[in-house]
Design a protein around this motif. Structure first.
Motif, PDB file in Angstrom:
ATOM      1  N   ALA A  80      26.970  19.646  46.587  1.00 13.55           N
ATOM      2  CA  ALA A  80      27.370  18.333  47.101  1.00 13.55           C
ATOM      3  C   ALA A  80      28.800  17.967  46.724  1.00 13.55           C
ATOM      4  CB  ALA A  80      26.417  17.270  46.561  1.00 13.55           C
ATOM      5  N   GLY A  81      29.494  18.859  45.983  1.00 11.14           N
ATOM      6  CA  GLY A  81      30.859  18.569  45.566  1.00 11.14           C
ATOM      7  C   GLY A  81      30.947  17.551  44.451  1.00 11.14           C
ATOM      8  N   VAL A  82      29.907  17.468  43.623  1.00 20.66           N
ATOM      9  CA  VAL A  82      29.845  16.487  42.541  1.00 20.66           C
ATOM     10  C   VAL A  82      30.098  17.180  41.205  1.00 20.66           C
ATOM     11  CG1 VAL A  82      28.293  14.942  41.282  1.00 20.66           C
ATOM     12  CG2 VAL A  82      28.277  14.968  43.782  1.00 20.66           C
ATOM     13  N   ASP A  83      30.947  16.585  40.381  1.00 18.49           N
ATOM     14  CA  ASP A  83      31.188  17.074  39.030  1.00 18.49           C
ATOM     15  C   ASP A  83      30.211  16.368  38.094  1.00 18.49           C
ATOM     16  OD1 ASP A  83      32.112  17.597  36.406  1.00 18.49           O
ATOM     17  OD2 ASP A  83      34.169  17.842  37.120  1.00 18.49           O
ATOM     18  N   PRO A  84      29.281  17.096  37.479  1.00 17.64           N
ATOM     19  CA  PRO A  84      28.294  16.446  36.603  1.00 17.64           C
ATOM     20  C   PRO A  84      28.918  15.626  35.487  1.00 17.64           C
ATOM     21  CG  PRO A  84      27.634  18.696  37.081  1.00 17.64           C
ATOM     22  CD  PRO A  84      29.022  18.542  37.606  1.00 17.64           C
ATOM     23  N   ARG A  85      30.125  15.997  35.041  1.00 14.07           N
ATOM     24  CA  ARG A  85      30.760  15.248  33.966  1.00 14.07           C
ATOM     25  C   ARG A  85      31.031  13.799  34.370  1.00 14.07           C
ATOM     26  NH1 ARG A  85      35.278  19.767  32.928  1.00 14.07           N
ATOM     27  NH2 ARG A  85      35.135  19.653  35.206  1.00 14.07           N
ATOM     28  N   ASP A  86      31.290  13.585  35.658  1.00 15.39           N
ATOM     29  CA  ASP A  86      31.486  12.215  36.128  1.00 15.39           C
ATOM     30  C   ASP A  86      30.192  11.416  36.013  1.00 15.39           C
ATOM     31  OD1 ASP A  86      34.114  12.837  36.759  1.00 15.39           O
ATOM     32  OD2 ASP A  86      33.652  13.330  38.852  1.00 15.39           O
ATOM     33  N   LEU A  87      29.065  12.078  36.297  1.00 16.66           N
ATOM     34  CA  LEU A  87      27.774  11.412  36.168  1.00 16.66           C
ATOM     35  C   LEU A  87      27.454  11.141  34.704  1.00 16.66           C
ATOM     36  CD1 LEU A  87      25.685  13.510  38.735  1.00 16.66           C
ATOM     37  CD2 LEU A  87      26.636  11.222  39.070  1.00 16.66           C
ATOM     38  N   PHE A  88      27.758  12.113  33.828  1.00 17.86           N
ATOM     39  CA  PHE A  88      27.489  11.930  32.401  1.00 17.86           C
ATOM     40  C   PHE A  88      28.272  10.739  31.851  1.00 17.86           C
ATOM     41  CE2 PHE A  88      26.907  16.836  32.020  1.00 17.86           C
ATOM     42  CZ  PHE A  88      25.721  16.747  32.736  1.00 17.86           C
ATOM     43  N   ALA A  89      29.522  10.600  32.301  1.00 21.11           N
ATOM     44  CA  ALA A  89      30.353   9.489  31.829  1.00 21.11           C
ATOM     45  C   ALA A  89      29.857   8.160  32.389  1.00 21.11           C
ATOM     46  CB  ALA A  89      31.807   9.716  32.244  1.00 21.11           C
ATOM     47  N   ARG A  90      29.333   8.218  33.588  1.00 25.00           N
ATOM     48  CA  ARG A  90      28.856   7.004  34.246  1.00 25.00           C
ATOM     49  C   ARG A  90      27.539   6.509  33.647  1.00 25.00           C
ATOM     50  NH1 ARG A  90      26.993   6.918  40.589  1.00 25.00           N
ATOM     51  NH2 ARG A  90      26.016   4.857  40.595  1.00 25.00           N
ATOM     52  N   ALA A  91      26.668   7.435  33.290  1.00 27.79           N
ATOM     53  CA  ALA A  91      25.350   7.062  32.767  1.00 27.79           C
ATOM     54  C   ALA A  91      25.034   7.891  31.524  1.00 27.79           C
ATOM     55  CB  ALA A  91      24.278   7.267  33.838  1.00 27.79           C
ATOM     56  N   PRO A  92      25.765   7.684  30.442  1.00 27.53           N
ATOM     57  CA  PRO A  92      25.562   8.491  29.233  1.00 27.53           C
ATOM     58  C   PRO A  92      24.144   8.365  28.686  1.00 27.53           C
ATOM     59  CG  PRO A  92      26.920   6.570  28.769  1.00 27.53           C
ATOM     60  CD  PRO A  92      26.790   6.650  30.251  1.00 27.53           C
ATOM     61  N   GLY A  93      23.622   9.495  28.229  1.00 28.56           N
ATOM     62  CA  GLY A  93      22.283   9.520  27.663  1.00 28.56           C
ATOM     63  C   GLY A  93      21.162   9.569  28.663  1.00 28.56           C
ATOM     64  N   ARG A  94      21.499   9.512  29.947  1.00 28.72           N
ATOM     65  CA  ARG A  94      20.474   9.425  30.994  1.00 28.72           C
ATOM     66  C   ARG A  94      19.948  10.797  31.408  1.00 28.72           C
ATOM     67  NH1 ARG A  94      19.898   5.316  35.020  1.00 28.72           N
ATOM     68  NH2 ARG A  94      17.740   5.468  35.734  1.00 28.72           N
ATOM     69  N   PHE A  95      20.719  11.834  31.141  1.00 24.90           N
ATOM     70  CA  PHE A  95      20.409  13.170  31.655  1.00 24.90           C
ATOM     71  C   PHE A  95      19.745  14.002  30.557  1.00 24.90           C
ATOM     72  CE2 PHE A  95      23.718  11.273  34.085  1.00 24.90           C
ATOM     73  CZ  PHE A  95      23.392  11.569  35.392  1.00 24.90           C
ATOM     74  N   ARG A  96      18.417  13.977  30.535  1.00 28.32           N
ATOM     75  CA  ARG A  96      17.673  14.599  29.443  1.00 28.32           C
ATOM     76  C   ARG A  96      17.497  16.098  29.629  1.00 28.32           C
ATOM     77  NH1 ARG A  96      14.543  10.543  27.046  1.00 28.32           N
ATOM     78  NH2 ARG A  96      15.723   8.589  27.121  1.00 28.32           N
ATOM     79  N   SER A  97      17.625  16.581  30.867  1.00 28.89           N
ATOM     80  CA  SER A  97      17.332  17.977  31.152  1.00 28.89           C
ATOM     81  C   SER A  97      18.295  18.504  32.205  1.00 28.89           C
ATOM     82  CB  SER A  97      15.885  18.115  31.644  1.00 28.89           C
ATOM     83  OG  SER A  97      15.516  19.462  31.808  1.00 28.89           O
ATOM     84  N   CYS A  98      18.398  19.842  32.287  1.00 34.29           N
ATOM     85  CA  CYS A  98      19.273  20.434  33.300  1.00 34.29           C
ATOM     86  C   CYS A  98      18.717  21.757  33.791  1.00 34.29           C
ATOM     87  CB  CYS A  98      20.686  20.639  32.755  1.00 34.29           C
ATOM     88  SG  CYS A  98      20.824  21.834  31.412  1.00 34.29           S
ATOM     89  N   HIS A  99      19.080  22.089  35.029  1.00 37.56           N
ATOM     90  CA  HIS A  99      18.793  23.391  35.615  1.00 37.56           C
ATOM     91  C   HIS A  99      20.097  24.160  35.688  1.00 37.56           C
ATOM     92  CE1 HIS A  99      14.697  22.605  37.761  1.00 37.56           C
ATOM     93  NE2 HIS A  99      14.657  22.435  36.447  1.00 37.56           N
ATOM     94  N   ILE A 100      20.127  25.303  35.031  1.00 32.75           N
ATOM     95  CA  ILE A 100      21.325  26.135  34.975  1.00 32.75           C
ATOM     96  C   ILE A 100      21.172  27.246  35.997  1.00 32.75           C
ATOM     97  CG2 ILE A 100      22.813  27.532  33.498  1.00 32.75           C
ATOM     98  CD1 ILE A 100      21.593  26.100  31.092  1.00 32.75           C
TER      99      ILE A 100
END
Length: 280
Positions: free
Chosen positions: A203-223
């Motif tokens: 989708a052309g999204v940098d996850p770091r922007d999401l992390f900065a926007r909603a810190p602590g919200r992302f408990r899990s990830c798919h690598i």
């Protein structure tokens, strides 16, 4: 772009340099930090779904032999969750989380919580929603449902969450996006996010922007990795900068880390390659 491999080499070079400095009495350089998934790198069982359906015990044994210690479920394919848990216990495996489908979120959610308890899971993620559920009103209704079910899950000691694909980041035609609605309307105390790095890249999204926007919200990830032509590949064969993203694991709130590939030619070979790359 700095690749994971480049970052890993830089890390190793720094570690070697620290070892040389340690020979000096005045050395104060601390050893380089281990990756955030060290000792807890897991695998999403959707990758090996056909093998799991045919022989869950043998498949789990193969994954344990590779070195994984956490298996995120994607359904049980008519296998008894108690038997799956017993096989995991015998192999020293755990399942910290699992995926559920929208119908299971809407009806029979108590059964999903019971199953999670049997397997020992601490989180359940809604893994996907069909196209007809992707309007602004439907996303708002979904956020409300997630809040309701999140309360029920919390009472059972389980975290509820949402796993993304690429479509949540598309404009709905009025300047809004489904992911924005979910982030803003779903209660952070009740609904966590599981970031899928491949689909974010799609989708052309940098996850770091999401992390900065909603810190602590992302408990899990798919690598899982993405080649330059957009195809999904084993980790290390693509261009996604996992090192840069995972360097922000603390800000994101990441606690669980799952290797995945949706449709590999050889599922076990694919996850073994991904494991070796990340742990090498």
């Amino acid at each position: 772009m700095t690749t994971f491999e480049t970052s890993r080499r830089t890390f190793l070079a720094g570690a070697l340099g620290a070892g040389v400095l340690a020979c000096s009495p005045a050395a104060t350089t601390a050893p380089a930090a281990a990756p955030p998934y060290a000792g807890r790198l897991g695998v999403q069982l959707y990758t090996v779904r056909d093998l799991f359906e045919a022989d869950f015990a043998g498949t789990l044994a193969a994954l344990a032999k590779i070195g994984f210690n956490d298996c995120e479920t994607a359904g049980f394919f008519d296998h008894d969750p108690k038997e799956v848990r017993a096989a995991m216990d015998d192999l020293g495996l755990v399942s910290r989380s699992g995926h559920i489908r929208l119908p299971q979120l809407r009806e029979g959610f108590a059964e999903q919580l019971d199953t999670a308890g049997i397997v020992g899971q601490q989180a359940l993620y809604l893994g996907w929603i069909p196209e007809e559920e992707r309007s602004g009103d439907k996303y708002r209704a979904l956020a409300d449902l997630l809040n309701q079910r999140g309360e029920e899950a919390k009472a059972a000691g389980i975290q509820l969450g949402y796993h993304n694909h690429e479509f949540e980041f598309l404009d709905l035609g009025d300047g809004t996006k489904g992911y924005d609605i979910l982030l803003e309307r779903a209660d952070p105390e009740l609904v966590a996010m599981e970031i899928d790095f491949f689909w974010a890249a799609e989708a052309g999204v940098d996850p770091r922007d999401l992390f900065a926007r909603a810190p602590g919200r992302f408990r899990s990830c798919h690598i899982k990795d993405r080649a330059r032509d957009g195809s999904m590949v084993s980790v290390g064969k693509g261009t996604i900068d996992f090192a840069a993203y995972l360097a922000e694991a603390g800000q994101a709130g990441l606690e669980t880390f799952y290797v995945e590939h949706d449709n590999p030619e050889d599922p076990l070979a694919s996850v073994a390659m991904s494991f070796a790359h990340l742990m090498g």
